[in-house]
Write a protein that holds these residues in place. Sequence first.
Motif, PDB file in Angstrom:
ATOM      1  N   SER A 169       0.817  -1.216   0.000  1.00 13.65           N
ATOM      2  CA  SER A 169       0.000   0.000   0.000  1.00 13.65           C
ATOM      3  C   SER A 169       0.848   1.262   0.000  1.00 13.65           C
ATOM      4  N   ALA A 170       2.044   1.192   0.589  1.00 11.11           N
ATOM      5  CA  ALA A 170       2.907   2.368   0.677  1.00 11.11           C
ATOM      6  C   ALA A 170       3.322   2.899  -0.691  1.00 11.11           C
ATOM      7  N   LEU A 171       3.217   2.062  -1.715  1.00 17.65           N
ATOM      8  CA  LEU A 171       3.584   2.508  -3.060  1.00 17.65           C
ATOM      9  C   LEU A 171       2.515   3.399  -3.680  1.00 17.65           C
ATOM     10  N   GLY A 172       1.319   3.412  -3.090  1.00 16.14           N
ATOM     11  CA  GLY A 172       0.199   4.118  -3.688  1.00 16.14           C
ATOM     12  C   GLY A 172       0.438   5.595  -3.919  1.00 16.14           C
ATOM     13  N   ALA A 173       0.849   6.312  -2.866  1.00 20.27           N
ATOM     14  CA  ALA A 173       1.009   7.769  -2.988  1.00 20.27           C
ATOM     15  C   ALA A 173       2.093   8.160  -4.000  1.00 20.27           C
ATOM     16  N   PRO A 174       3.303   7.579  -3.932  1.00 23.30           N
ATOM     17  CA  PRO A 174       4.310   7.964  -4.923  1.00 23.30           C
ATOM     18  C   PRO A 174       3.939   7.576  -6.345  1.00 23.30           C
ATOM     19  N   ILE A 175       3.327   6.409  -6.544  1.00 24.50           N
ATOM     20  CA  ILE A 175       2.911   6.019  -7.890  1.00 24.50           C
ATOM     21  C   ILE A 175       1.854   6.989  -8.414  1.00 24.50           C
ATOM     22  N   GLY A 176       0.857   7.288  -7.587  1.00 24.14           N
ATOM     23  CA  GLY A 176      -0.195   8.207  -8.005  1.00 24.14           C
ATOM     24  C   GLY A 176       0.330   9.584  -8.318  1.00 24.14           C
ATOM     25  N   GLY A 177       1.255  10.088  -7.481  1.00 21.56           N
ATOM     26  CA  GLY A 177       1.803  11.422  -7.704  1.00 21.56           C
ATOM     27  C   GLY A 177       2.599  11.529  -8.984  1.00 21.56           C
ATOM     28  N   VAL A 178       3.506  10.590  -9.203  1.00 23.21           N
ATOM     29  CA  VAL A 178       4.336  10.618 -10.414  1.00 23.21           C
ATOM     30  C   VAL A 178       3.482  10.405 -11.654  1.00 23.21           C
ATOM     31  N   ALA A 179       2.563   9.451 -11.585  1.00 22.32           N
ATOM     32  CA  ALA A 179       1.724   9.144 -12.743  1.00 22.32           C
ATOM     33  C   ALA A 179       0.869  10.341 -13.162  1.00 22.32           C
ATOM     34  N   ALA A 180       0.242  11.017 -12.210  1.00 17.71           N
ATOM     35  CA  ALA A 180      -0.596  12.163 -12.535  1.00 17.71           C
ATOM     36  C   ALA A 180       0.237  13.342 -13.027  1.00 17.71           C
ATOM     37  N   PHE A 181       1.415  13.522 -12.453  1.00 13.31           N
ATOM     38  CA  PHE A 181       2.288  14.622 -12.879  1.00 13.31           C
ATOM     39  C   PHE A 181       2.708  14.448 -14.337  1.00 13.31           C
ATOM     40  N   LEU A 182       2.994  13.210 -14.719  1.00 11.73           N
ATOM     41  CA  LEU A 182       3.462  12.942 -16.085  1.00 11.73           C
ATOM     42  C   LEU A 182       2.324  12.609 -17.044  1.00 11.73           C
ATOM     43  N   GLY A 183       1.138  12.307 -16.505  1.00 12.23           N
ATOM     44  CA  GLY A 183       0.011  11.969 -17.368  1.00 12.23           C
ATOM     45  C   GLY A 183       0.066  10.561 -17.921  1.00 12.23           C
ATOM     46  N   VAL A 184       0.702   9.636 -17.204  1.00 17.12           N
ATOM     47  CA  VAL A 184       0.916   8.302 -17.743  1.00 17.12           C
ATOM     48  C   VAL A 184       0.012   7.227 -17.140  1.00 17.12           C
ATOM     49  N   GLY A 185      -0.749   7.545 -16.125  1.00 20.97           N
ATOM     50  CA  GLY A 185      -1.713   6.592 -15.608  1.00 20.97           C
ATOM     51  C   GLY A 185      -1.213   5.594 -14.593  1.00 20.97           C
TER      52      GLY A 185
END
Length: 267
Positions: free
Chosen positions: A143-159
Amino acid sequence: MDFVMLVGVGLLTGVTTVLFGFGGGFVAVPVVVWADAALGTDAMRVATATSALVMVVNAGFATVVTPRRVLLSLRGSGTLLLLLAAGATAGAFATRLAPAALAHWAFVAYVALTIADLLLRPGFLRPDTRGGTTPDAPRPLPSALGAPIGGVAAFLGVGGSVMTVPAMRRAGHTMQVATALANPLTLAIAFPATLVSLYVAAVPAAAHARVHLVGLIDLRAAAALLLGALPVIAVLRRRPLRIPDRIHAWAYIGLLVVVTVAMLLVV
């Protein structure tokens, strides 16, 4: 002509949604940057926002038509989904504040590093013999991966699929299952990112460039991409392609290479 080309690219996003779990992000970002080049440096902001909307629809539709037995692999992942959404909200706001060129080059750098990681580190193309993980006993994503994955993905627009698919692959899932599960995870990221994009003021250059935006979203480009993608998703979910797992993994890396080259060409 731009609309017709966007529909054609939409066909490709449908394929990548089903086969690679991309939801359209990696394919949509370069093509929208190209289509809205008249916006100058703001084209990247519009591309990431438009990509988020495309991913909401594509990933949502793909999730609905995914067999329930596959989706059950995400059972107990409620905290992960919430953190993905929270990270995505922060990332979507960050990309509106950061210099547009930063998002563009961060996109290129991240994908290039991901390609190198998938090629060099065991667990994606070849088994990680150190961990003893087998496809018969896949592990859930932390679960700890959720926030960093979501942040990077939304910043770059990659999903997020460029992070979740390799992670699930290394957790013991086959490519077919990992890419299918990437769609509901992408939905958790793309939905809040889309909401943020709708309520952000449109870029000033849009009026002069005759690009009609709702917030930061180019609805015309999104509609064309979805017009091509949704029928393909429906067909491929009903009649899935049988691809050997190793070839599937190599094709995933190959698509990342193509996208990186495309982003370099639209500079």
